[in-house]
Design a protein around this motif. Structure first.
Motif, short mmCIF file in Angstrom:
data_model
loop_
_atom_site.label_atom_id
_atom_site.label_comp_id
_atom_site.label_asym_id
_atom_site.label_seq_id
_atom_site.Cartn_x
_atom_site.Cartn_y
_atom_site.Cartn_z
N ASP A 152 0.80 -1.22 0.00
CA ASP A 152 0.00 0.00 0.00
C ASP A 152 0.84 1.28 0.00
OD1 ASP A 152 0.91 0.22 2.60
OD2 ASP A 152 -1.01 -0.22 3.55
N ASP A 153 2.16 1.18 -0.12
CA ASP A 153 2.97 2.39 -0.27
C ASP A 153 2.58 3.10 -1.57
OD1 ASP A 153 4.30 1.71 2.02
OD2 ASP A 153 6.11 0.99 1.02
N ASP A 154 2.21 4.38 -1.47
CA ASP A 154 1.79 5.18 -2.62
C ASP A 154 0.52 4.64 -3.29
OD1 ASP A 154 3.93 6.92 -2.31
OD2 ASP A 154 5.23 5.75 -3.63
N TRP A 155 -0.21 3.77 -2.60
CA TRP A 155 -1.48 3.26 -3.13
C TRP A 155 -2.50 4.39 -3.10
CZ3 TRP A 155 -2.76 -0.59 -6.02
CH2 TRP A 155 -4.08 -1.08 -6.05
N SER A 156 -3.14 4.69 -4.23
CA SER A 156 -4.01 5.86 -4.34
C SER A 156 -5.33 5.49 -5.00
CB SER A 156 -3.33 6.95 -5.17
OG SER A 156 -3.16 6.52 -6.51
N TRP A 189 4.31 -8.72 -4.84
CA TRP A 189 4.88 -8.52 -6.17
C TRP A 189 5.15 -7.06 -6.50
CZ3 TRP A 189 7.48 -12.12 -8.00
CH2 TRP A 189 7.06 -13.43 -8.16
N MET A 190 4.27 -6.14 -6.04
CA MET A 190 4.37 -4.75 -6.50
C MET A 190 4.42 -3.79 -5.32
SD MET A 190 1.63 -4.88 -9.70
CE MET A 190 2.30 -3.44 -10.55
N ASP A 191 5.24 -2.76 -5.45
CA ASP A 191 5.38 -1.73 -4.41
C ASP A 191 5.65 -0.39 -5.09
OD1 ASP A 191 5.67 -0.45 -2.00
OD2 ASP A 191 7.69 -1.21 -1.59
N GLU A 192 5.16 0.69 -4.44
CA GLU A 192 5.37 2.05 -4.94
C GLU A 192 5.03 2.15 -6.42
OE1 GLU A 192 9.29 3.26 -3.82
OE2 GLU A 192 8.84 3.20 -1.67
N ILE A 193 3.78 1.82 -6.71
CA ILE A 193 3.30 1.77 -8.10
C ILE A 193 3.17 3.18 -8.66
CG2 ILE A 193 1.35 1.10 -9.55
CD1 ILE A 193 0.83 -1.15 -7.53
N ASN A 194 3.65 3.36 -9.89
CA ASN A 194 3.58 4.65 -10.57
C ASN A 194 2.85 4.48 -11.90
OD1 ASN A 194 4.01 7.27 -11.45
ND2 ASN A 194 6.07 6.84 -12.20
N ASP A 204 0.82 -2.90 -16.03
CA ASP A 204 1.51 -2.03 -16.97
C ASP A 204 2.12 -0.81 -16.29
OD1 ASP A 204 0.78 -3.69 -19.10
OD2 ASP A 204 -1.10 -2.61 -19.42
N CYS A 205 1.78 -0.57 -15.03
CA CYS A 205 2.29 0.59 -14.31
C CYS A 205 3.76 0.37 -13.91
CB CYS A 205 1.45 0.85 -13.06
SG CYS A 205 -0.27 1.30 -13.42
N GLY A 206 4.44 1.47 -13.65
CA GLY A 206 5.83 1.40 -13.29
C GLY A 206 6.06 0.94 -11.85
N CYS A 215 8.01 -4.05 2.29
CA CYS A 215 6.70 -4.20 2.94
C CYS A 215 6.54 -5.55 3.61
CB CYS A 215 5.58 -4.03 1.91
SG CYS A 215 5.44 -2.38 1.23
N ASP A 216 5.47 -5.64 4.39
CA ASP A 216 5.00 -6.93 4.90
C ASP A 216 3.52 -7.03 4.55
OD1 ASP A 216 4.78 -9.35 6.22
OD2 ASP A 216 6.10 -8.69 7.84
N HIS A 217 2.93 -8.21 4.75
CA HIS A 217 1.55 -8.41 4.32
C HIS A 217 0.54 -7.60 5.13
CE1 HIS A 217 1.97 -11.21 1.05
NE2 HIS A 217 2.75 -12.00 1.76
N TYR A 218 0.95 -7.04 6.28
CA TYR A 218 0.01 -6.16 6.99
C TYR A 218 -0.16 -4.83 6.25
CZ TYR A 218 4.32 -4.10 9.00
OH TYR A 218 5.54 -3.53 9.18
N GLU A 219 0.55 -4.65 5.14
CA GLU A 219 0.40 -3.46 4.30
C GLU A 219 -0.25 -3.78 2.96
OE1 GLU A 219 4.11 -0.75 4.76
OE2 GLU A 219 4.80 -2.81 5.19
N ASP A 220 -0.89 -4.92 2.83
CA ASP A 220 -1.53 -5.30 1.56
C ASP A 220 -2.62 -4.30 1.17
OD1 ASP A 220 0.08 -7.49 1.18
OD2 ASP A 220 -1.35 -8.94 2.00
N ALA A 221 -2.65 -3.95 -0.11
CA ALA A 221 -3.60 -2.96 -0.63
C ALA A 221 -4.90 -3.63 -1.07
CB ALA A 221 -2.97 -2.22 -1.81
N GLY A 222 -5.99 -2.84 -1.09
CA GLY A 222 -7.29 -3.33 -1.53
C GLY A 222 -8.12 -2.21 -2.14
N VAL A 223 -9.28 -2.56 -2.67
CA VAL A 223 -10.21 -1.57 -3.23
C VAL A 223 -11.65 -1.95 -2.86
CG1 VAL A 223 -8.72 -1.06 -5.21
CG2 VAL A 223 -10.52 -2.77 -5.44
N THR A 224 -12.50 -0.94 -2.84
CA THR A 224 -13.95 -1.17 -2.70
C THR A 224 -14.66 -0.37 -3.78
OG1 THR A 224 -14.17 0.66 -1.10
CG2 THR A 224 -13.86 -1.55 -0.22
#
Length: 345
Positions: A152-156, A189-194, A204-206, A215-224
């Motif tokens: 979730d670093d830079d997850w927007s 697999w992915m961190d600080e996605i651009n 396809d993002c950078g 990161c660790d899995h306590y920082e896993d990103a999600g969407v609603t």
């Protein structure tokens, strides 16, 4: 061959849509090949006149094969046989099947099999896990044959919206962090996605590189997503929408199967929709939408015509609901049923 502006287009009738099925033939895997449809128990092909990525996108989505890489022309996957059922297909990109797109009348083609159309699709490489419905959850991506999570670093919100568009889930309402949908396992697999904004897929993002993260899995990103079904399962229930930070219901005035199909598509469920009224009990709070009228091409329910947020003459005893079902007479014929390591689940 007539020029496009000289061709009379016609939509398939309901009976034709129900009777028509799709398959991909002669490709390297289940997500590539010559496009064929069946009508009156006879398989036929699609002419490549006007065939483009919008048309290919409808086929790829219909076959559960993600996004298109190429719209193949000139019998790239070999010449078919039998009738050329579809000619001069013109899809908007939102149709549930290529047989729902505008085209010349069924079987009225001037093409030969030298012009058979095909597709190359990229199979699904992004999924949502552990959500209460199919369009919300922890984001996972497929790389090197293995599913893993996203930090979730830079997850927007803009990146979350890309995920929702990729999965045909309408708009994202929240970019969730801190393992909101539970911790994943295996690779991150992915961190600080651009992302620059024109990508068709999250992958396809950078990024710094696959598996490179702090990161660790306590920082896993999600969407609603902004629409949910409050019922016995993720594909049936009372329709609820989120507006101004508050969940509310939809009045069933003018509620019909076209409106319900938009909801089913938005939440990632089969679009053979049955409408209900107060079948799942009355909701609470705001009745956000009334007199909803969808055309069927909308990405999200909120894109349909309605009175305006909160403007209604309803009670919760009129709350709208849906049951999303796949048509029992719809069969997807998949040939060459093997996957490369990259797309194996």
């Amino acid at each position: 061959m007539p020029l496009p502006n000289q061709i009379e287009h016609a939509e398939f009738s309901k009976e034709q849509r129900v009777a028509s099925h799709v398959r991909l033939v002669n490709g390297d895997n289940k997500c590539s090949g010559r496009v064929e449809v069946v009508h009156d128990n006879q398989w036929g092909t699609v002419c490549d006149a006007g065939w483009d990525l919008k048309d290919a996108a409808v086929v790829c989505k219909h076959m559960g094969c993600g996004t298109p890489i190429a719209a193949a022309t000139g019998a790239f996957f070999g010449q078919g046989s039998g009738p050329v059922w579809l000619d001069d297909v013109r899809c908007s990109g939102n149709e549930s099947a290529v047989t729902n797109c505008s085209s010349k009348a069924l079987g009225k083609s001037t093409c030969s099999h030298e012009q058979d159309a095909g597709v190359v699709c990229r199979a699904q490489v992004v999924r949502l896990v552990n959500g209460s419905r199919s369009c919300s959850g922890r984001v996972e991506v497929l790389h090197d044959g293995q599913w893993g999570t996203v930090c979730d670093d830079d997850w927007s919100l803009s990146v979350a919206e890309l995920v929702c568009r990729e999965l045909d889930c309408g708009d994202a309402i929240e970019a969730k962090s801190d393992a909101y949908f539970g911790e994943g396992s295996g690779q991150i697999w992915m961190d600080e996605i651009n992302c620059v904004g024109n990508e068709s897929s999250l992958v396809d993002c950078g990024i710094a590189g696959w598996g490179i993260h702090d990161c660790d899995h306590y920082e896993d990103a999600g969407v609603t997503s902004p629409v949910r079904l409050n019922g016995s399962d993720s594909c049936s229930g009372r329709v609820e929408v989120l507006h101004d930070g508050q969940w509310g219901t939809v009045c069933s005035d003018y509620w019909d199967s076209t409106d319900a199909a938009v909801v089913c598509k938005e939440v990632g469920c089969p679009t053979g929709a049955e409408v209900t009224r107060n079948s799942y009990g009355p909701g609470v709070g705001q009745i956000w939408m009334d007199n909803v009228q969808c055309t069927g091409t909308e990405i999200s329910l909120k894109d349909c015509t309605f009175n305006g947020w909160g403007i209604n003459n309803c009670y919760h005893s009129y709350d709208a609901g849906v049951i999303c079902r796949g048509r029992i007479d719809t069969v997807f014929y998949l040939v060459n049923l093997y996957l490369t390591t990259q797309v194996t689940d």
